[in-house]
Design a protein around this motif. Structure first.
Motif, PDB file in Angstrom:
ATOM      1  N   PRO A 132     101.301  26.408 130.066  1.00 54.88           N
ATOM      2  CA  PRO A 132     100.782  26.952 131.325  1.00 54.88           C
ATOM      3  C   PRO A 132     100.179  28.336 131.113  1.00 54.88           C
ATOM      4  O   PRO A 132     100.734  29.166 130.382  1.00 54.88           O
ATOM      5  CB  PRO A 132     102.027  27.011 132.215  1.00 54.88           C
ATOM      6  CG  PRO A 132     102.963  26.004 131.636  1.00 54.88           C
ATOM      7  CD  PRO A 132     102.726  26.048 130.153  1.00 54.88           C
ATOM      8  N   SER A 133      99.052  28.576 131.723  1.00 51.86           N
ATOM      9  CA  SER A 133      98.371  29.868 131.550  1.00 51.86           C
ATOM     10  C   SER A 133      99.152  30.976 132.236  1.00 51.86           C
ATOM     11  O   SER A 133      99.637  30.822 133.369  1.00 51.86           O
ATOM     12  CB  SER A 133      96.957  29.807 132.135  1.00 51.86           C
ATOM     13  OG  SER A 133      96.327  31.068 132.046  1.00 51.86           O
ATOM     14  N   THR A 134      99.269  32.100 131.557  1.00 50.76           N
ATOM     15  CA  THR A 134      99.909  33.283 132.143  1.00 50.76           C
ATOM     16  C   THR A 134      98.869  34.321 132.549  1.00 50.76           C
ATOM     17  O   THR A 134      99.232  35.410 132.989  1.00 50.76           O
ATOM     18  CB  THR A 134     100.893  33.915 131.141  1.00 50.76           C
ATOM     19  OG1 THR A 134     100.177  34.271 129.944  1.00 50.76           O
ATOM     20  CG2 THR A 134     102.010  32.948 130.789  1.00 50.76           C
ATOM     21  N   VAL A 135      97.595  33.990 132.380  1.00 54.51           N
ATOM     22  CA  VAL A 135      96.511  34.901 132.760  1.00 54.51           C
ATOM     23  C   VAL A 135      95.557  34.157 133.683  1.00 54.51           C
ATOM     24  O   VAL A 135      95.560  32.926 133.748  1.00 54.51           O
ATOM     25  CB  VAL A 135      95.743  35.425 131.525  1.00 54.51           C
ATOM     26  CG1 VAL A 135      96.660  36.222 130.625  1.00 54.51           C
ATOM     27  CG2 VAL A 135      95.110  34.272 130.755  1.00 54.51           C
ATOM     28  N   GLN A 136      94.745  34.917 134.401  1.00 52.27           N
ATOM     29  CA  GLN A 136      93.754  34.302 135.280  1.00 52.27           C
ATOM     30  C   GLN A 136      92.498  34.005 134.476  1.00 52.27           C
ATOM     31  O   GLN A 136      91.925  34.885 133.838  1.00 52.27           O
ATOM     32  CB  GLN A 136      93.415  35.236 136.446  1.00 52.27           C
ATOM     33  CG  GLN A 136      92.588  34.556 137.532  1.00 52.27           C
ATOM     34  CD  GLN A 136      92.413  35.462 138.742  1.00 52.27           C
ATOM     35  OE1 GLN A 136      91.993  36.591 138.606  1.00 52.27           O
ATOM     36  NE2 GLN A 136      92.746  34.956 139.920  1.00 52.27           N
ATOM     37  N   VAL A 137      92.074  32.739 134.498  1.00 53.03           N
ATOM     38  CA  VAL A 137      90.912  32.302 133.731  1.00 53.03           C
ATOM     39  C   VAL A 137      89.679  32.351 134.622  1.00 53.03           C
ATOM     40  O   VAL A 137      89.648  31.732 135.694  1.00 53.03           O
ATOM     41  CB  VAL A 137      91.116  30.881 133.177  1.00 53.03           C
ATOM     42  CG1 VAL A 137      89.895  30.441 132.377  1.00 53.03           C
ATOM     43  CG2 VAL A 137      92.367  30.824 132.312  1.00 53.03           C
ATOM     44  N   LYS A 138      88.653  33.079 134.203  1.00 55.32           N
ATOM     45  CA  LYS A 138      87.426  33.246 134.971  1.00 55.32           C
ATOM     46  C   LYS A 138      86.362  32.247 134.529  1.00 55.32           C
ATOM     47  O   LYS A 138      86.222  31.954 133.337  1.00 55.32           O
ATOM     48  CB  LYS A 138      86.869  34.662 134.786  1.00 55.32           C
ATOM     49  CG  LYS A 138      87.798  35.775 135.272  1.00 55.32           C
ATOM     50  CD  LYS A 138      87.957  35.759 136.780  1.00 55.32           C
ATOM     51  CE  LYS A 138      88.772  36.947 137.270  1.00 55.32           C
ATOM     52  NZ  LYS A 138      88.960  36.928 138.731  1.00 55.32           N
ATOM     53  N   LYS A 143      74.584  34.070 132.385  1.00 51.10           N
ATOM     54  CA  LYS A 143      74.103  35.446 132.475  1.00 51.10           C
ATOM     55  C   LYS A 143      75.238  36.464 132.448  1.00 51.10           C
ATOM     56  O   LYS A 143      74.996  37.671 132.563  1.00 51.10           O
ATOM     57  CB  LYS A 143      73.265  35.628 133.739  1.00 51.10           C
ATOM     58  CG  LYS A 143      71.982  34.793 133.739  1.00 51.10           C
ATOM     59  CD  LYS A 143      71.172  35.040 135.004  1.00 51.10           C
ATOM     60  CE  LYS A 143      69.877  34.222 134.982  1.00 51.10           C
ATOM     61  NZ  LYS A 143      69.070  34.440 136.224  1.00 51.10           N
ATOM     62  N   GLY A 144      76.464  35.984 132.324  1.00 54.95           N
ATOM     63  CA  GLY A 144      77.595  36.889 132.216  1.00 54.95           C
ATOM     64  C   GLY A 144      78.209  37.312 133.528  1.00 54.95           C
ATOM     65  O   GLY A 144      78.962  38.298 133.576  1.00 54.95           O
ATOM     66  N   PHE A 145      77.955  36.558 134.602  1.00 45.75           N
ATOM     67  CA  PHE A 145      78.529  36.884 135.900  1.00 45.75           C
ATOM     68  C   PHE A 145      79.615  35.881 136.267  1.00 45.75           C
ATOM     69  O   PHE A 145      79.502  34.678 136.003  1.00 45.75           O
ATOM     70  CB  PHE A 145      77.451  36.893 136.988  1.00 45.75           C
ATOM     71  CG  PHE A 145      76.493  38.045 136.877  1.00 45.75           C
ATOM     72  CD1 PHE A 145      76.783  39.258 137.488  1.00 45.75           C
ATOM     73  CD2 PHE A 145      75.320  37.925 136.152  1.00 45.75           C
ATOM     74  CE1 PHE A 145      75.909  40.325 137.393  1.00 45.75           C
ATOM     75  CE2 PHE A 145      74.434  38.991 136.042  1.00 45.75           C
ATOM     76  CZ  PHE A 145      74.729  40.189 136.661  1.00 45.75           C
ATOM     77  N   ILE A 146      80.675  36.394 136.893  1.00 44.01           N
ATOM     78  CA  ILE A 146      81.797  35.549 137.293  1.00 44.01           C
ATOM     79  C   ILE A 146      81.415  34.692 138.485  1.00 44.01           C
ATOM     80  O   ILE A 146      80.897  35.186 139.491  1.00 44.01           O
ATOM     81  CB  ILE A 146      83.029  36.418 137.631  1.00 44.01           C
ATOM     82  CG1 ILE A 146      83.525  37.133 136.363  1.00 44.01           C
ATOM     83  CG2 ILE A 146      84.152  35.576 138.236  1.00 44.01           C
ATOM     84  CD1 ILE A 146      84.595  38.161 136.632  1.00 44.01           C
ATOM     85  N   GLU A 147      81.692  33.399 138.374  1.00 46.94           N
ATOM     86  CA  GLU A 147      81.407  32.465 139.461  1.00 46.94           C
ATOM     87  C   GLU A 147      82.675  32.017 140.184  1.00 46.94           C
ATOM     88  O   GLU A 147      82.603  31.417 141.252  1.00 46.94           O
ATOM     89  CB  GLU A 147      80.670  31.247 138.921  1.00 46.94           C
ATOM     90  CG  GLU A 147      79.272  31.569 138.404  1.00 46.94           C
ATOM     91  CD  GLU A 147      78.496  30.334 138.025  1.00 46.94           C
ATOM     92  OE1 GLU A 147      79.147  29.292 137.755  1.00 46.94           O
ATOM     93  OE2 GLU A 147      77.263  30.389 138.004  1.00 46.94           O
TER      94      GLU A 147
END
Length: 232
Positions: A132-138, A143-147
Motif C-alpha cells: 500500500p502506498s504511504t505517499v500521495q501519487v500525482k 507538460k509537467g502539470f499535475i492533473e
C-alpha cells in the motif's frame, strides 16, 4: 509442482540498466552478483523450471555466472528491446500452466512470496505483489502539470513476482506484439488490457525492492547486512 500445477518462472534480465549507470545485475551483494542472487531465489521448491531472459551482449557472461559457476538449473533465452518482448520469448521456452514473471533486479524475493502469488494465480487467473502506498501519487501530464491525485487508500506500489495462468499471458503477449505495444507497464497491465482480467494483488514485502538507482543499491546492502545478522 504446486497444488497439481506445473510452475514455470521467467526472470527478466535483458534490460540495459540506463538509470543505474552500469550493469546492476553484476553488482555484488553478500559476495554474489544480483543476477545470481535473484535467479537462485527463484529456483524455489515449488518452481519446476526457470527461464532467464538475457541480452545477446551478456548471454555468455550470464551463462558463466549462472550455469558454469553457480550450476543453477536454468535456461537462458535471448530477449528483445522491450520487456514484454523478452518475456514473450521466455514464455515460448516454458512448459508450465502457471507462469511466474519476476524482475531480475529484485534479489530478496522469498519462497513464501512466490507461493502466495502462485496460489492466487491458480485461483484468480492473475496475481501480483505490492505494498500500500504511504505517499500521495500525482498524475502528471506531458507538460509537467499535475492533473490529479490517486486516492491513497486505493493506491499500491507494484512488485514482482507476478503470476498468471498460461493462456492469459500468451493472449496478452500475442496481442501486445500485434499492436506494437510500447508503454512502460508490467505483465499485470497487459493481461488486464488485453484479456479483461484484473490481477489479484497481495501484500508483498518492504525488502522486496527493485534495484533501479544507486540509492536502491545502498538500501539493498543494508537489507543484505540485516539478513546476514539474522542468520549468524
Amino acid at each position: 509442482m504446486r497444488n497439481g500445477h506445473r510452475i514455470s518462472a521467467i526472470v527478466t534480465c535483458a534490460g540495459r540498466g540506463t538509470r543505474f549507470g552500469s550493469n546492476k545485475l553484476l553488482v555484488t551483494l553478500g559476495g554474489i552478483t544480483v543476477l545470481e542472487k535473484t535467479v537462485r531465489a527463484m529456483c524455489a521448491p515449488d518452481v519446476d523450471e526457470v527461464i532467464v531472459t538475457v541480452s545477446a551482449d551478456h548471454e555468455d557472461e550470464y551463462r558463466r555466472i549462472l550455469v558454469d559457476g553457480a550450476h543453477l538449473p536454468v535456461t537462458l533465452v535471448v530477449g528483445g528491446e522491450e520487456r514484454h518482448i523478452s518475456a514473450h520469448r521466455g514464455l515460448s521456452a516454458t512448459s508450465g500452466d502457471i507462469v511466474v514473471v519476476h524482475d531480475g533486479v529484485r534479489p530478496f524475493v522469498t519462497p513464501d512470496l512466490i507461493d502466495a502469488v502462485i496460489d492466487a494465480a491458480i485461483e484468480h487467473g492473475a496475481a501480483m505483489l505490492g505494498t500500500p502506498s504511504t505517499v500521495q501519487v500525482k498524475l502528471v501530464n506531458d507538460k509537467g502539470f499535475i492533473e490529479g491525485s490517486l486516492d491513497r487508500a486505493h493506491s499500491w506500489l507494484g512488485q514482482t513476482p507476478q503470476a498468471f495462468r498460461r493462456e492469459y499471458l500468451e493472449q496478452a503477449y500475442d496481442a501486445a506484439l500485434r499492436d506494437g505495444y510500447a508503454r512502460i507497464s508490467d505483465d499485470a497491465d497487459l493481461v488486464h488490457e488485453y484479456c479483461g482480467l484484473p490481477a489479484r494483488i497481495l501484500p508483498g514485502h518492504v525488502n522486496n525492492i527493485k534495484i533501479t538507482t544507486p540509492q536502491d543499491l545502498g538500501t539493498a546492502r543494508l537489507i543484505e547486512e540485516g539478513r546476514a545478522d539474522q542468520d549468524a
